[in-house]
Design an enzyme around this catalytic site. Structure first.
Site, PDB file in Angstrom:
ATOM      1  N   TYR A  14       0.730  -1.299   0.163  1.00 16.87           N
ATOM      2  CA  TYR A  14      -0.076   0.004   0.064  1.00 16.87           C
ATOM      3  C   TYR A  14       0.952   1.278   0.086  1.00 16.87           C
ATOM      4  CZ  TYR A  14      -3.615  -3.326   1.223  1.00 16.87           C
ATOM      5  OH  TYR A  14      -4.500  -4.397   1.059  1.00 16.87           O
ATOM      6  N   HIS A  19      -4.791   6.128  -0.883  1.00 14.25           N
ATOM      7  CA  HIS A  19      -5.407   6.244   0.359  1.00 14.25           C
ATOM      8  C   HIS A  19      -4.243   6.296   1.610  1.00 14.25           C
ATOM      9  CE1 HIS A  19      -9.022   5.331   1.942  1.00 14.25           C
ATOM     10  NE2 HIS A  19      -9.106   3.931   2.164  1.00 14.25           N
ATOM     11  N   TYR A  64      -5.645  -1.723   9.563  1.00 13.03           N
ATOM     12  CA  TYR A  64      -6.000  -1.287   8.337  1.00 13.03           C
ATOM     13  C   TYR A  64      -6.825  -0.076   8.333  1.00 13.03           C
ATOM     14  CZ  TYR A  64      -3.794  -5.058   5.941  1.00 13.03           C
ATOM     15  OH  TYR A  64      -2.739  -5.978   5.763  1.00 13.03           O
ATOM     16  N   ASN A  66      -9.833   0.969   7.653  1.00 14.62           N
ATOM     17  CA  ASN A  66     -11.483   0.932   8.215  1.00 14.62           C
ATOM     18  C   ASN A  66     -11.299   0.803   9.891  1.00 14.62           C
ATOM     19  OD1 ASN A  66     -11.858   1.108   5.790  1.00 14.62           O
ATOM     20  ND2 ASN A  66     -12.851  -0.843   5.571  1.00 14.62           N
ATOM     21  N   ASN A 112     -13.836   6.105   5.322  1.00 19.74           N
ATOM     22  CA  ASN A 112     -14.105   4.858   6.155  1.00 19.74           C
ATOM     23  C   ASN A 112     -12.979   4.971   7.349  1.00 19.74           C
ATOM     24  OD1 ASN A 112     -16.270   3.750   5.243  1.00 19.74           O
ATOM     25  ND2 ASN A 112     -14.834   2.434   3.730  1.00 19.74           N
TER      26      ASN A 112
END
Length: 186
Positions: A14, A19, A64, A66, A112
């Protein structure tokens, strides 16, 4: 003392995705102030140091996205900051790459990670710096888009937005959120 949080997802997969704009902004801040991000506690990678005369704790949650609130609630319970001194930096698809939006407080919108934080800490009364990552092109799935990397032609604007995010944090610490909003929004 300020708690400065950058949101993202842990792991090489990631790194430098849309994000993870919050993680990248925290890295710029840590680099500028020579703060080592080397403690793993409260489900986060943490670095403690100073910006000017103010003690700061830089935070990259290692849950993560969320579940970011799990980490942040633990940090807030440990350090007990006033919520106006908890600054969250994160990606925003409603802003073009290179744009920032600074707010004193507010809802999570569709993000989120922010939904998780607000739910876990029980307030939305904390400053945030939203970093523009643009909307997905037609036909792109939103999740795939925010987990994609930026094209080369956007790198300059992106780096500029991270630099302005650092300046915004400095301005909030030195002169308050209103001054930062007046200087760096847009």
């Amino acid at each position: 003392m300020y708690i400065i949080i950058g949101l993202g997802n842990p792991g090489k997969k990631y790194e430098h995705t849309r994000h993870n704009a919050g993680f990248d902004a925290i890295d710029k801040l840590a680099e500028k102030y020579n703060i080592k991000m080397d403690k793993l506690k409260h489900k986060a990678l943490i670095g403690e140091g100073r910006i000017g005369t103010e003690k700061v704790v830089l935070v990259k949650p290692q849950t993560y996205m969320n579940l970011s609130g799990e980490s942040i609630v633990s940090i807030c319970q440990f350090y007990k900051p006033e919520f106006d001194k908890v600054i969250v930096m994160y990606d925003d698809i409603d802003l073009d790459v290179g744009k920032l939006r600074i707010r004193k407080k507010g809802s999570a919108g569709s993000h989120n990670g922010m939904k998780s934080i607000i739910k876990c800490i029980g307030t939305q009364e904390f400053p945030r710096i939203r970093i523009g990552v643009s909307k997905p092109p037609e036909g792109w799935d939103l999740a795939d888009f925010v987990l994609s990397r930026f094209p080369k032609e956007q790198q300059g604007d992106l780096e500029e937005s991270f630099e302005r995010a650092v300046l915004t944090v400095e301005e909030i610490i030195d002169s308050g959120i209103e001054s930062a909003m007046n200087k760096y929004n847009g």
